[in-house]
Design a protein around this motif. Structure first.
Motif, PDB file in Angstrom:
ATOM      1  N   GLY A   1       0.796  -1.229   0.000  1.00 40.62           N
ATOM      2  CA  GLY A   1       0.000   0.000   0.000  1.00 40.62           C
ATOM      3  C   GLY A   1       0.822   1.269   0.000  1.00 40.62           C
ATOM      4  N   MET A   2       1.954   1.252  -0.686  1.00 35.29           N
ATOM      5  CA  MET A   2       2.788   2.458  -0.753  1.00 35.29           C
ATOM      6  C   MET A   2       2.555   3.258  -2.025  1.00 35.29           C
ATOM      7  SD  MET A   2       6.301   0.849   0.882  1.00 35.29           S
ATOM      8  CE  MET A   2       7.280   2.359   0.841  1.00 35.29           C
ATOM      9  N   ALA A   3       1.670   2.786  -2.892  1.00 37.87           N
ATOM     10  CA  ALA A   3       1.407   3.522  -4.133  1.00 37.87           C
ATOM     11  C   ALA A   3       0.605   4.789  -3.848  1.00 37.87           C
ATOM     12  CB  ALA A   3       0.652   2.648  -5.124  1.00 37.87           C
ATOM     13  N   THR A   4       0.912   5.812  -4.599  1.00 37.77           N
ATOM     14  CA  THR A   4       0.194   7.086  -4.548  1.00 37.77           C
ATOM     15  C   THR A   4       0.048   7.556  -5.996  1.00 37.77           C
ATOM     16  OG1 THR A   4       2.252   8.326  -4.458  1.00 37.77           O
ATOM     17  CG2 THR A   4       1.246   7.742  -2.337  1.00 37.77           C
ATOM     18  N   PRO A   5      -0.827   8.516  -6.243  1.00 37.50           N
ATOM     19  CA  PRO A   5      -0.939   9.022  -7.619  1.00 37.50           C
ATOM     20  C   PRO A   5       0.418   9.434  -8.193  1.00 37.50           C
ATOM     21  CG  PRO A   5      -2.784   9.793  -6.332  1.00 37.50           C
ATOM     22  CD  PRO A   5      -1.866   9.086  -5.357  1.00 37.50           C
ATOM     23  N   ARG A   6       1.247  10.061  -7.380  1.00 43.44           N
ATOM     24  CA  ARG A   6       2.568  10.455  -7.889  1.00 43.44           C
ATOM     25  C   ARG A   6       3.381   9.243  -8.317  1.00 43.44           C
ATOM     26  NH1 ARG A   6       7.675  12.691  -4.283  1.00 43.44           N
ATOM     27  NH2 ARG A   6       9.252  12.079  -5.801  1.00 43.44           N
ATOM     28  N   ARG A   7       3.416   8.207  -7.495  1.00 41.79           N
ATOM     29  CA  ARG A   7       4.243   7.021  -7.803  1.00 41.79           C
ATOM     30  C   ARG A   7       3.686   6.274  -9.013  1.00 41.79           C
ATOM     31  NH1 ARG A   7       8.561   8.504  -4.494  1.00 41.79           N
ATOM     32  NH2 ARG A   7       7.492   9.777  -2.930  1.00 41.79           N
ATOM     33  N   VAL A   8       2.375   6.268  -9.154  1.00 46.29           N
ATOM     34  CA  VAL A   8       1.758   5.624 -10.315  1.00 46.29           C
ATOM     35  C   VAL A   8       2.180   6.348 -11.588  1.00 46.29           C
ATOM     36  CG1 VAL A   8      -0.446   5.108 -11.445  1.00 46.29           C
ATOM     37  CG2 VAL A   8      -0.195   4.775  -8.970  1.00 46.29           C
ATOM     38  N   THR A   9       2.097   7.660 -11.543  1.00 45.57           N
ATOM     39  CA  THR A   9       2.473   8.465 -12.712  1.00 45.57           C
ATOM     40  C   THR A   9       3.944   8.253 -13.061  1.00 45.57           C
ATOM     41  OG1 THR A   9       0.832  10.112 -12.065  1.00 45.57           O
ATOM     42  CG2 THR A   9       2.537  10.824 -13.624  1.00 45.57           C
ATOM     43  N   GLU A  10       4.785   8.253 -12.051  1.00 48.83           N
ATOM     44  CA  GLU A  10       6.222   8.092 -12.303  1.00 48.83           C
ATOM     45  C   GLU A  10       6.534   6.722 -12.905  1.00 48.83           C
ATOM     46  OE1 GLU A  10       7.959  11.166  -8.890  1.00 48.83           O
ATOM     47  OE2 GLU A  10       8.158   8.998  -8.594  1.00 48.83           O
ATOM     48  N   LEU A  11       5.912   5.684 -12.346  1.00 47.73           N
ATOM     49  CA  LEU A  11       6.194   4.332 -12.845  1.00 47.73           C
ATOM     50  C   LEU A  11       5.701   4.159 -14.287  1.00 47.73           C
ATOM     51  CD1 LEU A  11       7.343   1.536 -11.939  1.00 47.73           C
ATOM     52  CD2 LEU A  11       4.963   0.846 -11.644  1.00 47.73           C
ATOM     53  N   LEU A  12       4.468   4.596 -14.518  1.00 52.03           N
ATOM     54  CA  LEU A  12       3.906   4.394 -15.863  1.00 52.03           C
ATOM     55  C   LEU A  12       4.633   5.224 -16.911  1.00 52.03           C
ATOM     56  CD1 LEU A  12       0.101   4.129 -15.029  1.00 52.03           C
ATOM     57  CD2 LEU A  12       1.680   2.296 -15.684  1.00 52.03           C
ATOM     58  N   GLY A  13       5.367   6.234 -16.448  1.00 55.60           N
ATOM     59  CA  GLY A  13       6.138   7.045 -17.386  1.00 55.60           C
ATOM     60  C   GLY A  13       7.392   6.356 -17.907  1.00 55.60           C
ATOM     61  N   VAL A  14       7.824   5.292 -17.226  1.00 58.26           N
ATOM     62  CA  VAL A  14       9.105   4.693 -17.634  1.00 58.26           C
ATOM     63  C   VAL A  14       9.041   3.219 -18.022  1.00 58.26           C
ATOM     64  CG1 VAL A  14      10.431   6.333 -16.224  1.00 58.26           C
ATOM     65  CG2 VAL A  14       9.811   4.110 -15.254  1.00 58.26           C
ATOM     66  N   VAL A  15       7.955   2.521 -17.684  1.00 57.77           N
ATOM     67  CA  VAL A  15       7.946   1.082 -17.995  1.00 57.77           C
ATOM     68  C   VAL A  15       7.445   0.820 -19.415  1.00 57.77           C
ATOM     69  CG1 VAL A  15       7.696   0.325 -15.607  1.00 57.77           C
ATOM     70  CG2 VAL A  15       5.646   0.766 -16.989  1.00 57.77           C
ATOM     71  N   SER A  16       7.925  -0.265 -19.980  1.00 61.48           N
ATOM     72  CA  SER A  16       7.511  -0.667 -21.320  1.00 61.48           C
ATOM     73  C   SER A  16       6.031  -1.000 -21.351  1.00 61.48           C
ATOM     74  CB  SER A  16       8.305  -1.899 -21.755  1.00 61.48           C
ATOM     75  OG  SER A  16       7.754  -2.429 -22.940  1.00 61.48           O
ATOM     76  N   ARG A  17       5.386  -0.654 -22.453  1.00 59.68           N
ATOM     77  CA  ARG A  17       3.981  -1.046 -22.627  1.00 59.68           C
ATOM     78  C   ARG A  17       3.831  -2.009 -23.804  1.00 59.68           C
ATOM     79  NH1 ARG A  17      -0.234   3.515 -20.819  1.00 59.68           N
ATOM     80  NH2 ARG A  17       1.003   4.553 -19.233  1.00 59.68           N
ATOM     81  N   LYS A  18       4.907  -2.730 -24.079  1.00 66.98           N
ATOM     82  CA  LYS A  18       4.843  -3.665 -25.213  1.00 66.98           C
ATOM     83  C   LYS A  18       3.888  -4.820 -24.931  1.00 66.98           C
ATOM     84  CE  LYS A  18       9.488  -2.756 -26.947  1.00 66.98           C
ATOM     85  NZ  LYS A  18      10.881  -3.207 -26.781  1.00 66.98           N
ATOM     86  N   ALA A  19       3.758  -5.201 -23.665  1.00 70.42           N
ATOM     87  CA  ALA A  19       2.828  -6.266 -23.288  1.00 70.42           C
ATOM     88  C   ALA A  19       1.708  -5.644 -22.445  1.00 70.42           C
ATOM     89  CB  ALA A  19       3.571  -7.338 -22.483  1.00 70.42           C
ATOM     90  N   PRO A  20       0.581  -6.348 -22.326  1.00 71.23           N
ATOM     91  CA  PRO A  20      -0.506  -5.820 -21.475  1.00 71.23           C
ATOM     92  C   PRO A  20      -0.018  -5.582 -20.043  1.00 71.23           C
ATOM     93  CG  PRO A  20      -1.287  -7.670 -22.795  1.00 71.23           C
ATOM     94  CD  PRO A  20       0.209  -7.613 -22.984  1.00 71.23           C
ATOM     95  N   ILE A  21      -0.498  -4.485 -19.463  1.00 66.04           N
ATOM     96  CA  ILE A  21      -0.123  -4.115 -18.093  1.00 66.04           C
ATOM     97  C   ILE A  21      -1.353  -4.174 -17.202  1.00 66.04           C
ATOM     98  CG2 ILE A  21       0.419  -2.102 -16.656  1.00 66.04           C
ATOM     99  CD1 ILE A  21       2.451  -1.253 -18.701  1.00 66.04           C
ATOM    100  N   LEU A  22      -1.171  -4.747 -16.017  1.00 64.35           N
ATOM    101  CA  LEU A  22      -2.227  -4.775 -15.008  1.00 64.35           C
ATOM    102  C   LEU A  22      -1.678  -4.147 -13.729  1.00 64.35           C
ATOM    103  CD1 LEU A  22      -4.638  -7.650 -14.136  1.00 64.35           C
ATOM    104  CD2 LEU A  22      -3.132  -6.784 -12.354  1.00 64.35           C
ATOM    105  N   LEU A  23      -2.522  -3.364 -13.041  1.00 62.58           N
ATOM    106  CA  LEU A  23      -2.070  -2.750 -11.782  1.00 62.58           C
ATOM    107  C   LEU A  23      -2.831  -3.356 -10.604  1.00 62.58           C
ATOM    108  CD1 LEU A  23      -1.636   1.006 -12.755  1.00 62.58           C
ATOM    109  CD2 LEU A  23       0.007  -0.860 -12.835  1.00 62.58           C
ATOM    110  N   HIS A  24      -2.068  -3.586  -9.550  1.00 63.97           N
ATOM    111  CA  HIS A  24      -2.597  -4.236  -8.341  1.00 63.97           C
ATOM    112  C   HIS A  24      -2.379  -3.280  -7.172  1.00 63.97           C
ATOM    113  CE1 HIS A  24      -3.049  -7.817  -5.558  1.00 63.97           C
ATOM    114  NE2 HIS A  24      -2.343  -7.003  -4.786  1.00 63.97           N
ATOM    115  N   PHE A  25      -3.453  -2.619  -6.754  1.00 61.96           N
ATOM    116  CA  PHE A  25      -3.317  -1.630  -5.687  1.00 61.96           C
ATOM    117  C   PHE A  25      -3.900  -2.120  -4.367  1.00 61.96           C
ATOM    118  CE2 PHE A  25      -3.392   1.393  -9.377  1.00 61.96           C
ATOM    119  CZ  PHE A  25      -2.075   1.802  -9.239  1.00 61.96           C
ATOM    120  N   HIS A  26      -3.288  -1.627  -3.316  1.00 56.54           N
ATOM    121  CA  HIS A  26      -3.847  -1.793  -1.979  1.00 56.54           C
ATOM    122  C   HIS A  26      -4.455  -0.459  -1.550  1.00 56.54           C
ATOM    123  CE1 HIS A  26      -1.772  -5.720  -0.619  1.00 56.54           C
ATOM    124  NE2 HIS A  26      -1.996  -5.739  -1.907  1.00 56.54           N
ATOM    125  N   ASN A  27      -5.302  -0.534  -0.537  1.00 59.85           N
ATOM    126  CA  ASN A  27      -5.910   0.710  -0.040  1.00 59.85           C
ATOM    127  C   ASN A  27      -5.430   1.008   1.373  1.00 59.85           C
ATOM    128  OD1 ASN A  27      -7.567   2.943  -0.439  1.00 59.85           O
ATOM    129  ND2 ASN A  27      -9.271   1.985   0.676  1.00 59.85           N
TER     130      ASN A  27
END
Lengths: 298, 298
Positions: free
Chosen positions: A177-203
């Motif tokens: 549960g350490m994800a935040t909107p900022r961390r989501v934005t940062e991660l999605l800005g750098v990872v490859s999207r060549k394959a389908p991506i799924l996100l698994h969040f905690h609350n």
């Protein structure tokens, strides 16, 4: 955004972090979820029973569960031995996990991240030869409870490696549960999207739906969620774990995003989940009902 | 977005929806909050003690509380009589509420929305003559528990009316947690921004931080929040009420948005709030700690 694919992980990830429950209850929960319209369910994991006694009956549960047409069922495995068990049980969608942070990987899998990546490479080959597909879940993608922030470039490097090794899909785990909107934005800005991506969040810290909203705006359309918010946080007693499926569906449907899921059926499954684990689950939509459920005025 | 102004509403909105607590505890909580760096606190309400016994000791509480320099304190009132009490007690920032939905207004204030607007017009004049300012809170702005969806144009009409009558600020109340990112976007698309706008969200259905994120993106920079998530939902026993201040601050600081608030001091105040009401509050950041709080690896 017209459509989001939700994978229900309550039967596996949820129940794995609760006190053990009987196989018959797991089957009832799986069957109830299969009737909600959800199109993907993480059903069981094939792990060593000493490591995770909650999943020791995976074969028994899966054999008894109804396999609904139109639902994709997947199994989590820690290694090739687990993958073989999953394939033998009839699964074709295999998930395997590696942590982006070395300390967490050692705690979780008793080896380094680099060693896990070697194992996964061999596992992918073996599963592919058997006709299955492999999703690599990168745990601690948004932060590690031991190491703190995880550099998104480290996650990106892991993704490049597993895609080069043939992974069919990639998931990013917000393990504690350490994800935040900022961390989501940062991660999605750098990872490859060549394959389908799924996100698994905690609350765990209240950011679950804010993270999903952020990811939606960045073009992500696959999310894990757990019925009722089943599953706690092993590092913070009493804290919430997975984002609750009905909270995700409730927000998405209100936005006009389709999931194929019947919210009323989902709430029935959440009530069943509460009865099975014998505690109040953290889902707000379960507690208060959907926003469309009105109160009598008189 | 460099800066967000958070108004802490735990001492009033929070405690008003909990079982009554002693005046001395209210003073301790107010004083603890005044030391967190928060710049605005909704301190008390001046209401009829038969209507809301939780706030019967407002004068006593306010007289004993430390008035910290740099903190703006406000009081909620239901009518001109309450406004006079607030002004006499030394408040200059007065809040008054009207519901966008007639059924809720009748339940809450025993008159129609139109009648309340007449009263508010006179109240504004009276407060202005005494040198104070008036914030009009439009309750049920994102939905009414009795009537369901509320047309944003109805809310916009109310805003136009109270601004014409001289209201200094406007707040939109998510009275029973019916706000969602969609509803926030729709409302902010039609209401006047001639006066400062503040948003008051509940986390009843998990959307609290997602709503704040949506509003931030639409240029809103003033939010209510309640320490620990103090205050429940009167229509759904056991459900969460106000969004927890520490969850809001935790997400904002991670985004690089300044609030002036010390999160550690806020968590101490949240622990105090839990002790005062004698129950576990719904704040995830209180339960699990901030994402920066690490776990020992060995």
């Amino acid at each position: 955004m017209a459509n989001v694919s939700i994978r229900e992980v309550g039967p596996r990830d949820g129940l794995q972090n609760e006190d053990p429950v009987p196989a018959s209850d797991k089957v009832r929960l799986l069957d109830a979820l299969s009737r909600t319209g959800v199109r993907r369910i993480e059903a069981v994991s094939f792990v060593h029973p000493r490591a995770i006694p909650q999943m020791a009956d995976a074969d028994e549960v899966w054999a008894a569960a109804t396999k609904a047409p139109g639902v994709r069922y997947s199994a989590l495995v820690p290694n090739s031995r687990g993958a073989r068990r999953a394939l033998a049980a009839g699964f074709t969608e295999i998930e395997v996990v590696v942590s982006a942070s070395d300390t967490h990987n050692r705690k979780n899998l008793n080896r380094s991240t680099a060693e896990s990546l070697e194992d996964i490479s061999a596992l992918i080959d073996e599963v592919h030869r058997a006709g299955g597909t492999v999703e690599v879940i990168v745990a601690t993608s948004f932060g590690c409870p031991y190491e703190g922030d995880v550099d998104p470039r480290r996650v990106a490097t892991i993704v490049d490696r597993v895609l080069a090794d043939g992974a069919d899909r990639v998931a990013f785990g917000d393990t504690t549960g350490m994800a935040t909107p900022r961390r989501v934005t940062e991660l999605l800005g750098v990872v490859s999207r060549k394959a389908p991506i799924l996100l698994h969040f905690h609350n765990t810290r209240g950011t679950g739906l804010a993270n999903i909203l952020t990811a939606l705006e960045l073009g992500i359309s696959e999310f894990d969620a757990s019925i009722g918010g089943l599953g706690g946080c092993p590092y913070a007693p009493g804290a919430s774990g997975n984002v609750a499926t009905e909270e995700v569906v409730h927000m998405l449907h209100d936005m006009g995003v389709e999931t194929g899921i019947d919210l009323d059926a989902l709430l029935e499954a959440a009530e069943l989940a509460e009865r099975i684990v014998g505690r109040t689950l953290p889902s707000g939509v379960l507690r208060a009902g959907p926003r469309t459920r009105l109160v009598a005025a008189s």
